[in-house]
Design a protein around this motif. Structure first.
Motif, PDB file in Angstrom:
ATOM      1  N   LEU A   1       0.820  -1.208   0.000  1.00 22.24           N
ATOM      2  CA  LEU A   1       0.000   0.000   0.000  1.00 22.24           C
ATOM      3  C   LEU A   1       0.855   1.259   0.000  1.00 22.24           C
ATOM      4  CD1 LEU A   1      -2.784   1.375   0.214  1.00 22.24           C
ATOM      5  CD2 LEU A   1      -2.622   1.101   2.696  1.00 22.24           C
ATOM      6  N   ALA A   2       1.891   1.299   0.822  1.00 20.48           N
ATOM      7  CA  ALA A   2       2.803   2.449   0.933  1.00 20.48           C
ATOM      8  C   ALA A   2       2.051   3.741   1.258  1.00 20.48           C
ATOM      9  CB  ALA A   2       3.658   2.601  -0.320  1.00 20.48           C
ATOM     10  N   LEU A   3       1.112   3.647   2.194  1.00 23.92           N
ATOM     11  CA  LEU A   3       0.385   4.825   2.669  1.00 23.92           C
ATOM     12  C   LEU A   3       1.238   5.516   3.718  1.00 23.92           C
ATOM     13  CD1 LEU A   3      -2.157   6.607   3.010  1.00 23.92           C
ATOM     14  CD2 LEU A   3      -2.959   4.918   4.693  1.00 23.92           C
ATOM     15  N   GLU A   4       1.582   6.761   3.477  1.00 25.73           N
ATOM     16  CA  GLU A   4       2.436   7.506   4.390  1.00 25.73           C
ATOM     17  C   GLU A   4       1.600   8.310   5.381  1.00 25.73           C
ATOM     18  OE1 GLU A   4       5.794  10.951   4.012  1.00 25.73           O
ATOM     19  OE2 GLU A   4       5.742   9.396   2.478  1.00 25.73           O
TER      20      GLU A   4
ATOM     21  N   GLU B   1       0.806  -3.218   5.129  1.00 28.55           N
ATOM     22  CA  GLU B   1      -0.069  -4.378   5.241  1.00 28.55           C
ATOM     23  C   GLU B   1      -1.046  -4.187   6.397  1.00 28.55           C
ATOM     24  OE1 GLU B   1       3.359  -4.873   5.907  1.00 28.55           O
ATOM     25  OE2 GLU B   1       3.964  -5.348   3.866  1.00 28.55           O
ATOM     26  N   GLY B   2      -2.033  -5.069   6.434  1.00 29.56           N
ATOM     27  CA  GLY B   2      -2.999  -5.084   7.530  1.00 29.56           C
ATOM     28  C   GLY B   2      -4.415  -4.994   7.005  1.00 29.56           C
ATOM     29  N   SER B   3      -5.355  -4.926   7.922  1.00 30.41           N
ATOM     30  CA  SER B   3      -6.756  -4.812   7.520  1.00 30.41           C
ATOM     31  C   SER B   3      -7.550  -4.117   8.618  1.00 30.41           C
ATOM     32  CB  SER B   3      -7.364  -6.190   7.235  1.00 30.41           C
ATOM     33  OG  SER B   3      -7.423  -6.953   8.423  1.00 30.41           O
TER      34      SER B   3
ATOM     35  N   HIS C   1     -28.414   2.756  12.317  1.00 33.13           N
ATOM     36  CA  HIS C   1     -27.534   3.938  12.303  1.00 33.13           C
ATOM     37  C   HIS C   1     -26.326   3.734  13.212  1.00 33.13           C
ATOM     38  CE1 HIS C   1     -30.633   6.435  10.267  1.00 33.13           C
ATOM     39  NE2 HIS C   1     -31.423   5.544  10.846  1.00 33.13           N
ATOM     40  N   THR C   2     -25.727   2.542  13.109  1.00 34.34           N
ATOM     41  CA  THR C   2     -24.548   2.239  13.911  1.00 34.34           C
ATOM     42  C   THR C   2     -23.366   1.901  13.002  1.00 34.34           C
ATOM     43  OG1 THR C   2     -25.118  -0.100  14.073  1.00 34.34           O
ATOM     44  CG2 THR C   2     -25.906   1.341  15.845  1.00 34.34           C
ATOM     45  N   ALA C   3     -22.189   2.085  13.538  1.00 30.72           N
ATOM     46  CA  ALA C   3     -20.977   1.676  12.838  1.00 30.72           C
ATOM     47  C   ALA C   3     -20.034   1.074  13.862  1.00 30.72           C
ATOM     48  CB  ALA C   3     -20.331   2.863  12.147  1.00 30.72           C
ATOM     49  N   THR C   4     -19.371   0.002  13.477  1.00 31.98           N
ATOM     50  CA  THR C   4     -18.414  -0.665  14.348  1.00 31.98           C
ATOM     51  C   THR C   4     -17.133  -0.876  13.570  1.00 31.98           C
ATOM     52  OG1 THR C   4     -20.229  -1.842  15.442  1.00 31.98           O
ATOM     53  CG2 THR C   4     -17.991  -2.676  15.811  1.00 31.98           C
ATOM     54  N   LEU C   5     -16.026  -0.446  14.146  1.00 30.56           N
ATOM     55  CA  LEU C   5     -14.721  -0.631  13.547  1.00 30.56           C
ATOM     56  C   LEU C   5     -13.949  -1.602  14.411  1.00 30.56           C
ATOM     57  CD1 LEU C   5     -12.578   0.300  11.463  1.00 30.56           C
ATOM     58  CD2 LEU C   5     -11.950   2.082  13.101  1.00 30.56           C
ATOM     59  N   SER C   6     -13.355  -2.604  13.786  1.00 29.58           N
ATOM     60  CA  SER C   6     -12.542  -3.568  14.547  1.00 29.58           C
ATOM     61  C   SER C   6     -11.289  -3.933  13.781  1.00 29.58           C
ATOM     62  CB  SER C   6     -13.354  -4.822  14.858  1.00 29.58           C
ATOM     63  OG  SER C   6     -13.772  -5.469  13.672  1.00 29.58           O
TER      64      SER C   6
END
Length: 128
Positions: free
Chosen positions: A17-20, A111-113, A123-128
């Protein structure tokens, strides 16, 4: 030692990805009451950066045992350059007041996810 831009181009060529992003490790520099006094302005500033899209992630870190808070904080900025990220960190009321100091480094995400679940009817959001 490899220059940052050379490393980044090599990572991209390998399909990474190379996201800085920019990682600031923030440590207390004054007494706990000074840190506490700057907290409301710090949190307001963090919320402002989040709304503007300049704050990726932020929060406190434990000691090496994972059991105790040691006062370290990690702030991940989105910025156009190291200099721009440095300005974001310097303008944080915690750092500006001298209650905390910081060390800033470039961080390349290769890398990663992340998992995001959005409940449309709830109307909910969950980040894991």
């Amino acid at each position: 030692m490899v220059a940052w831009t050379e490393y980044k181009e090599g990572a991209k060529a390998r399909g990474a990805l190379a996201l800085e992003l920019y990682a600031a490790v923030s440590t207390p520099a004054k007494e706990p009451q000074d840190v506490k006094a700057a907290l409301p302005d710090h949190l307001a500033y963090q919320a402002e950066l989040e709304r503007a899209g300049a704050l990726a992630l932020a929060g406190p870190m434990s000691d090496e045992s994972g059991e105790n808070m040691q006062g370290l904080g990690l702030i991940i900025y989105r910025a156009e350059s190291l200099e721009a990220a440095h300005a974001l960190a310097e303008n944080d009321p915690m750092h500006k007041s001298g209650a905390r100091s910081f060390v800033l480094r470039r961080w390349m995400i290769n890398e990663g996810s992340l998992n995001l679940s959005v409940g449309l009817s709830t109307h909910t959001a969950t980040l894991s």
